[in-house]
Design a protein around this motif. Structure first.
Motif, PDB file in Angstrom:
ATOM      1  N   GLY A 147      75.684   1.872 -23.282  1.00  0.00           N
ATOM      2  CA  GLY A 147      76.570   2.334 -22.218  1.00  0.00           C
ATOM      3  C   GLY A 147      76.907   1.194 -21.278  1.00  0.00           C
ATOM      4  O   GLY A 147      77.202   0.078 -21.708  1.00  0.00           O
ATOM      5  N   ASP A 148      76.843   1.455 -19.986  1.00  0.00           N
ATOM      6  CA  ASP A 148      77.163   0.414 -19.004  1.00  0.00           C
ATOM      7  C   ASP A 148      75.916  -0.201 -18.378  1.00  0.00           C
ATOM      8  O   ASP A 148      75.973  -0.827 -17.330  1.00  0.00           O
ATOM      9  CB  ASP A 148      78.070   0.992 -17.911  1.00  0.00           C
ATOM     10  CG  ASP A 148      77.421   2.141 -17.158  1.00  0.00           C
ATOM     11  OD1 ASP A 148      76.267   2.507 -17.487  1.00  0.00           O
ATOM     12  OD2 ASP A 148      78.069   2.683 -16.238  1.00  0.00           O
ATOM     13  N   ARG A 149      74.775  -0.055 -19.036  1.00  0.00           N
ATOM     14  CA  ARG A 149      73.515  -0.542 -18.456  1.00  0.00           C
ATOM     15  C   ARG A 149      73.272  -2.024 -18.725  1.00  0.00           C
ATOM     16  O   ARG A 149      72.385  -2.620 -18.113  1.00  0.00           O
ATOM     17  CB  ARG A 149      72.344   0.283 -18.993  1.00  0.00           C
ATOM     18  CG  ARG A 149      72.357   1.735 -18.515  1.00  0.00           C
ATOM     19  CD  ARG A 149      71.182   2.497 -19.085  1.00  0.00           C
ATOM     20  NE  ARG A 149      71.285   2.646 -20.538  1.00  0.00           N
ATOM     21  CZ  ARG A 149      70.273   3.011 -21.326  1.00  0.00           C
ATOM     22  NH1 ARG A 149      69.070   3.213 -20.799  1.00  0.00           N
ATOM     23  NH2 ARG A 149      70.458   3.138 -22.627  1.00  0.00           N
ATOM     24  N   ALA A 150      74.011  -2.626 -19.638  1.00  0.00           N
ATOM     25  CA  ALA A 150      73.826  -4.045 -19.935  1.00  0.00           C
ATOM     26  C   ALA A 150      75.060  -4.572 -20.646  1.00  0.00           C
ATOM     27  O   ALA A 150      75.831  -3.799 -21.235  1.00  0.00           O
ATOM     28  CB  ALA A 150      72.589  -4.264 -20.811  1.00  0.00           C
ATOM     29  N   GLU A 151      75.251  -5.871 -20.587  1.00  0.00           N
ATOM     30  CA  GLU A 151      76.313  -6.502 -21.366  1.00  0.00           C
ATOM     31  C   GLU A 151      75.900  -6.534 -22.835  1.00  0.00           C
ATOM     32  O   GLU A 151      74.729  -6.717 -23.159  1.00  0.00           O
ATOM     33  CB  GLU A 151      76.540  -7.936 -20.888  1.00  0.00           C
ATOM     34  CG  GLU A 151      76.968  -8.038 -19.432  1.00  0.00           C
ATOM     35  CD  GLU A 151      76.981  -9.479 -18.934  1.00  0.00           C
ATOM     36  OE1 GLU A 151      76.746 -10.403 -19.744  1.00  0.00           O
ATOM     37  OE2 GLU A 151      77.209  -9.679 -17.727  1.00  0.00           O
ATOM     38  N   VAL A 152      76.877  -6.358 -23.716  1.00  0.00           N
ATOM     39  CA  VAL A 152      76.611  -6.447 -25.152  1.00  0.00           C
ATOM     40  C   VAL A 152      77.438  -7.589 -25.732  1.00  0.00           C
ATOM     41  O   VAL A 152      78.655  -7.635 -25.550  1.00  0.00           O
ATOM     42  CB  VAL A 152      76.942  -5.125 -25.872  1.00  0.00           C
ATOM     43  CG1 VAL A 152      76.700  -5.276 -27.379  1.00  0.00           C
ATOM     44  CG2 VAL A 152      76.102  -3.977 -25.320  1.00  0.00           C
ATOM     45  N   LEU A 153      76.767  -8.514 -26.409  1.00  0.00           N
ATOM     46  CA  LEU A 153      77.434  -9.605 -27.093  1.00  0.00           C
ATOM     47  C   LEU A 153      77.277  -9.424 -28.592  1.00  0.00           C
ATOM     48  O   LEU A 153      76.437  -8.633 -29.055  1.00  0.00           O
ATOM     49  CB  LEU A 153      76.847 -10.952 -26.669  1.00  0.00           C
ATOM     50  CG  LEU A 153      77.268 -11.488 -25.296  1.00  0.00           C
ATOM     51  CD1 LEU A 153      76.600 -10.706 -24.161  1.00  0.00           C
ATOM     52  CD2 LEU A 153      76.909 -12.966 -25.159  1.00  0.00           C
ATOM     53  N   LEU A 154      78.077 -10.164 -29.345  1.00  0.00           N
ATOM     54  CA  LEU A 154      77.999 -10.126 -30.801  1.00  0.00           C
ATOM     55  C   LEU A 154      77.878 -11.541 -31.322  1.00  0.00           C
ATOM     56  O   LEU A 154      78.533 -12.455 -30.821  1.00  0.00           O
ATOM     57  CB  LEU A 154      79.245  -9.468 -31.405  1.00  0.00           C
ATOM     58  CG  LEU A 154      79.230  -9.484 -32.938  1.00  0.00           C
ATOM     59  CD1 LEU A 154      78.694  -8.165 -33.471  1.00  0.00           C
ATOM     60  CD2 LEU A 154      80.583  -9.788 -33.527  1.00  0.00           C
ATOM     61  N   ASP A 202      64.984  -1.058 -21.359  1.00  0.00           N
ATOM     62  CA  ASP A 202      63.794  -0.589 -20.651  1.00  0.00           C
ATOM     63  C   ASP A 202      62.876  -1.754 -20.272  1.00  0.00           C
ATOM     64  O   ASP A 202      62.170  -1.707 -19.259  1.00  0.00           O
ATOM     65  CB  ASP A 202      63.019   0.409 -21.518  1.00  0.00           C
ATOM     66  CG  ASP A 202      63.752   1.735 -21.678  1.00  0.00           C
ATOM     67  OD1 ASP A 202      64.679   2.002 -20.887  1.00  0.00           O
ATOM     68  OD2 ASP A 202      63.414   2.486 -22.621  1.00  0.00           O
ATOM     69  N   ALA A 203      62.890  -2.816 -21.101  1.00  0.00           N
ATOM     70  CA  ALA A 203      62.068  -3.997 -20.811  1.00  0.00           C
ATOM     71  C   ALA A 203      62.700  -4.903 -19.776  1.00  0.00           C
ATOM     72  O   ALA A 203      62.077  -5.883 -19.358  1.00  0.00           O
ATOM     73  CB  ALA A 203      61.825  -4.783 -22.103  1.00  0.00           C
ATOM     74  N   GLY A 204      63.940  -4.590 -19.359  1.00  0.00           N
ATOM     75  CA  GLY A 204      64.574  -5.346 -18.292  1.00  0.00           C
ATOM     76  C   GLY A 204      65.721  -6.237 -18.703  1.00  0.00           C
ATOM     77  O   GLY A 204      66.234  -7.005 -17.880  1.00  0.00           O
TER      78      GLY A 204
END
Length: 392
Positions: A304-311, A270-272
């Motif tokens: 979901g598909d709204r952002a890339e997720v890294l670990l 939500d913050a971008g």
């Protein structure tokens, strides 16, 4: 092929060589976690709890595809170097990491607490992401980020998984404020026990400096590491409105690092944020926090598909990378293994670490019958029933 003097075949061997080469206090500063090291240990143990689904036969191309894109940057394998401050394990510091990651075809994060300026690091590897903590007022942070961008950084990492915990660096000695004569005399026995380390520094012009050039604005001298750290301790923690403000003023990919709760993942988007890193600061923040890989499935479901997720946290083998990708990560970031490689062999040691992970990822893909890292799915791994420990 067995390890040789100039090459090693496991990340564990890189760690052993780093331990043999570095003075004891330097090595322990890398190894340490907060307090009792519970979170640091769980970062490693959690990967061992994840099992691969039984291998299957498949019609595969002769070469598997490990390429992916992170923060708008194409990389040859889904592993990049995490930002780590003051990389005094080798005279080249962050430039050595840049050279090694460049040769591996991947990207690196550069801490604002780094010992080398962004422009020098980007000259060695243009696949550079700059990291800030919430260590100053809004305008100062933005100016630092803009200076790094002018130097060649292409994305911004905002790290939130640090809150000045007590008992920082369990097991490690104190780090000196300055290398004056009194300090050098106190550290002399540890240094003389590792003469190769000292000779390397002397060949490159002297002992490591303790300044942080990326935290200096134009016309200002680079502050000392601990002076900058103390200034940071006086800054109130950021609000989500602060993060949104910085995102609004940063033109480029924007990663929020240190997300462990699904609700925080949603707030970051939500913050971008265009990307999120699931991270507990390598076990160096609040001890007793679960391993970051335990939080990954719930964060992926929330994003979901709204952002890339890294670990980030606990990755030591190519199989660990594949497990994280199967659970929804786009890529992983590694910290300690990079420093071990840098200490063990300079830029070629860093390249060696990434080569080990590349080979391990490829082997796991072959056994799982997957042609690409993009083909991995949750059914490729088996989780114990209580794996997420209430984080879902």
């Amino acid at each position: 092929m067995a390890s040789t003097r100039d090459w090693f075949e496991t990340v564990a061997e890189a760690r052993r060589r780093a331990r043999r080469r570095l003075p004891g206090p330097v090595f322990l500063a890398i190894e340490a976690g907060s307090e009792a090291g519970v979170t640091r240990a769980d970062n490693l143990a959690a990967f061992a709890e994840i099992k691969f689904a039984p291998p299957r036969l498949a019609d595969l191309p002769q070469v598997r595809d490990l390429r992916t894109t992170v923060l708008g940057t194409d990389i040859a394998l889904p592993v990049l170097a995490s930002p780590v401050g003051a990389q005094a394990v080798h005279p080249l510091g962050e430039v050595g990491v840049a050279l090694g990651t460049r040769d591996a075809g991947t990207a690196m994060g550069l801490s604002e607490f780094a010992s080398r300026p962004a422009a020098a690091v980007a000259a060695a590897n243009p696949k550079l992401f700059f990291q800030v903590h919430w260590s100053a007022d809004r305008d100062t942070l933005l100016k630092r980020a803009e200076l790094a961008k002018a130097g060649g950084a292409t994305a911004l990492i905002v790290t939130l998984d640090w809150s000045f915990p007590g008992g920082r660096d369990w097991g490690s000695p104190s780090i000196p404020e300055r290398l004056d004569l009194k300090t050098l005399a106190r550290l002399a026995p540890a240094g003389l026990a590792r003469p190769g380390y000292l000779l390397d520094w002397l060949r490159h012009g002297g002992l490591p400096g303790l300044t942080v050039p990326n935290m200096a604005l134009p016309g200002q001298p680079a502050p000392g590491f601990f002076a900058a750290y103390r200034d940071w301790m006086t800054v109130p923690p950021p609000t989500w409105a602060d993060i949104a403000w910085l995102r609004e003023h940063w033109d480029g990919p924007f990663l929020v690092k240190g997300v462990m709760r699904p609700e925080d993942a949603r707030r970051a988007i939500d913050a971008g944020a265009t990307a999120i890193s699931v991270s507990n600061h390598g076990g160096n923040n609040l001890d007793g926090t679960p391993a970051s890989i335990r939080a990954l499935p719930a964060v992926v479901a929330a994003v979901g598909d709204r952002a890339e997720v890294l670990l980030d946290g606990g990755v030591r083998r190519g199989g660990d990378v594949v497990k994280a990708l199967a659970l929804g990560a786009r890529a992983v970031m590694i910290g300690r293994p990079v420093l071990w490689g840098l200490a063990a062999g300079g830029p070629s040691g860093v390249r060696n670490v990434f080569g080990i992970l590349h080979s391990g990822i490829d082997s796991a893909l072959l056994a799982l019958g997957r042609a690409s890292v993009r083909d991995l799915v949750a059914d490729d791994v088996i989780l114990p029933a209580d794996f997420s420990r209430g984080l879902a």
